[in-house]
Every structure is written in C-alpha cells, then in structure tokens.
Design an enzyme around this catalytic site. Structure first.
Site: not given
Ligand code: GUN
Length: 174
Positions: A70, A87
């Site tokens: 992530h 994301s």
């Molecule tokens: N919460 C939802 N999407 C993401 C992401 O892409 N990265 C992080 N760190 N938290 C998230």
C-alpha cells in the site's frame, strides 16, 4: 461502470478473473488467485469471504508484503501520479488530492512517524474518512502494539477490498 453479476464472475476464465479482480487487494493478485479456486460463488458475500480467506490463510510474510504494497496516503506515489486507479480514487474521495501545504506536511509527518513506529505504511479505509479523521485515527492508533496494528491494517485492507468489490459486483451495496 456497470456492475457485473455474480454469474459473470463465476463464468469468466481463470486469467480473466485474476485480471478483473487482481486489484481488489492492492497490487497483490495472488489474493484473487486464491479466491478463484473457491468458485462458483453463491452471492456477493460468499465471493468476498473467499478473498478474505485467501489473505487470512497466507503466511505472515505474505500478509506483511500485502500491507507493504500500500502506498502512503498523500505520499510520494500520490504526488508523482503513480497510484493504482483504485487507490487514486479512494485518496481523492477523502480530499487527499487537494491538501494545503500545511495539511500535506501533517500527512508527511504522520506517515514518517507511523513508519518509524511500525515499519509498515499507515492503512485506513479512507472512503470512511475525511482528511481530519484520518489524522485523528493515526494519532489514536499510534499507541497500539505492533501486533494490534498488523491486525488493524489487515482489517482495514479487507474493508477497502469489500468496497472495491461492491463497485464491481451486484449485491454488494450497503
Ligand atoms: N486506504 C485506502 N486505500 C489506501 C491506500 O492506497 N493506501 C493506504 N495507506 N491506505 C489506504
């Protein structure tokens, strides 16, 4: 985007399934590969639980790799325009695409402190949050133990995946 039926998800090829659903768990298509083996799914909930089981049955190393796949919220990849489509749209929904300089610095400090503490990125289901509540959540969670944060991060990742799947398959609306 029009949502697909569960029958369609059950009928597509294995490769097509992994290609279509490989992004539910951030940059970790092995989760879709695991879930695929449980087809056919009776409904949305059964399909989602197959994905969750694939993660829950993975090794500690794989779980850590999933967490580390992530990107930071309002981090380097976001600034460089290098986020996955999912994301990027989630970060935008929480207003992270339009931060003032001061807000951006608060996120940068939060990301750094969290990484130093836990050696993983701070993960929260941002679609349930605003930029202020994300920072508050990070503050509250900073006093958790490492094990609690691994568990919390995986729980948030499941929520993120559930919302992503709800965008794609009929029957997942809240
Ligand atoms: N919460 C939802 N999407 C993401 C992401 O892409 N990265 C992080 N760190 N938290 C998230």
């Amino acid at each position: 985007m029009r949502k697909a039926s569960i029958e369609k998800a059950n009928a597509i090829s294995r490769d097509g399934f992994v290609e279509t659903f490989g992004g539910l768990y951030e940059s970790s298509p092995w989760v879709a590969e695991g879930a695929e083996r449980e087809r056919p799914f009776e409904d949305f909930g059964v399909m989602l639980r197959a994905f969750e089981r694939a993660v829950d049955g993975a090794s500690e190393k794989e779980k850590l790799d999933l967490i580390r796949a992530h990107p930071d919220l309002a981090g380097k990849a976001a600034v460089a325009g290098e986020l996955t489509e999912e994301s990027a749209s989630e970060q935008t929904s929480a207003g992270l695409g339009r931060l003032s300089e001061e807000e951006f610095e608060r996120f940068t400090r939060m990301n750094r402190a969290y990484h130093e503490n836990f050696e993983i990125p701070f993960i929260v289901c941002v679609r349930e949050h605003t930029k202020e509540s994300i920072l508050e959540n990070a503050e509250v969670r900073s006093s958790n133990s490492y094990d609690e944060e691994i568990k919390t991060a995986l729980g948030e990742i499941h929520k993120i995946a559930g919302m992503r799947l709800g965008d794609m398959i009929e029957g997942g609306e809240k």
